[in-house]
Motif scaffolding. Structure first.
Motif, PDB file in Angstrom:
ATOM      1  N   ARG A  63       0.849  -1.194   0.000  1.00  0.00           N
ATOM      2  CA  ARG A  63       0.000   0.000   0.000  1.00  0.00           C
ATOM      3  C   ARG A  63       0.878   1.234   0.000  1.00  0.00           C
ATOM      4  O   ARG A  63       2.034   1.182   0.425  1.00  0.00           O
ATOM      5  N   GLY A  64       0.311   2.318  -0.510  1.00  0.00           N
ATOM      6  CA  GLY A  64       1.076   3.556  -0.630  1.00  0.00           C
ATOM      7  C   GLY A  64       1.911   3.562  -1.898  1.00  0.00           C
ATOM      8  O   GLY A  64       1.661   2.800  -2.831  1.00  0.00           O
ATOM      9  N   GLU A  78       3.382   1.886  -7.147  1.00  0.00           N
ATOM     10  CA  GLU A  78       2.163   1.971  -6.345  1.00  0.00           C
ATOM     11  C   GLU A  78       1.748   0.569  -5.924  1.00  0.00           C
ATOM     12  O   GLU A  78       2.312  -0.421  -6.402  1.00  0.00           O
ATOM     13  N   ALA A  79       0.750   0.497  -5.051  1.00  0.00           N
ATOM     14  CA  ALA A  79       0.260  -0.781  -4.535  1.00  0.00           C
ATOM     15  C   ALA A  79      -0.003  -1.758  -5.667  1.00  0.00           C
ATOM     16  O   ALA A  79      -0.580  -1.402  -6.687  1.00  0.00           O
ATOM     17  N   CYS A 101       4.207   4.005   3.259  1.00  0.00           N
ATOM     18  CA  CYS A 101       4.289   2.970   2.233  1.00  0.00           C
ATOM     19  C   CYS A 101       4.635   1.648   2.911  1.00  0.00           C
ATOM     20  O   CYS A 101       5.616   1.554   3.645  1.00  0.00           O
ATOM     21  N   GLU A 102       3.826   0.641   2.658  1.00  0.00           N
ATOM     22  CA  GLU A 102       4.065  -0.696   3.190  1.00  0.00           C
ATOM     23  C   GLU A 102       4.497  -1.592   2.036  1.00  0.00           C
ATOM     24  O   GLU A 102       3.872  -1.591   0.975  1.00  0.00           O
ATOM     25  N   TYR A 103       5.572  -2.348   2.250  1.00  0.00           N
ATOM     26  CA  TYR A 103       6.086  -3.181   1.167  1.00  0.00           C
ATOM     27  C   TYR A 103       6.885  -4.366   1.690  1.00  0.00           C
ATOM     28  O   TYR A 103       7.231  -4.431   2.866  1.00  0.00           O
TER      29      TYR A 103
END
Length: 120
Positions: A63-64, A78-79, A101-103
């Motif tokens: 996300r983010g 992007e997501a 931002c989650e990754y």
């Protein structure tokens, strides 16, 4: 002997920039030199210095958004998008956006801070 490694307590990498790094598999968590898998959350406005790592890095955005400057090219993911950056490539990672931002990051061989070669 089990043919798998279950990770219930990832290693939380200490940071000073507000970024959450949970290494599930790798040198710090399971002593695996071949591969690292980390869940990360980069806060809004976060950035790292340029670096030239000695490992390939794969990033998948949950996300983010996350910005990469690869050599001289700006790439924004992007997501749902992912990227692979070859080892020995000059890169800067950042989140100049207004939301975190989650990754997931996967490195081969495993992430090793002594082989990141961050610029001062």
């Amino acid at each position: 002997m089990k043919k798998y490694t279950l990770q219930k307590s990832p290693f939380i990498v200490p940071t000073t920039d507000g970024k959450l790094i949970e290494e599930h598999h790798g040198l710090a968590s399971t002593k695996n030199p071949e591969l690292s898998v980390a869940h990360m959350i980069a806060p809004a406005g976060w950035s790292e210095p340029f670096q030239t790592p000695e490992f390939d890095e794969y990033t998948y955005i949950i996300r983010g958004k996350k910005q990469f400057i690869i050599e001289d090219e700006v790439v924004v993911l992007e997501a749902g998008q992912s990227i692979r950056i070859d080892k020995n490539t000059r890169v800067q990672y950042s989140n100049p956006f207004e939301e975190e931002c989650e990754y997931i990051a996967i490195c081969t061989p495993a992430f090793d801070f002594t082989k990141v070669h961050r610029e001062e």
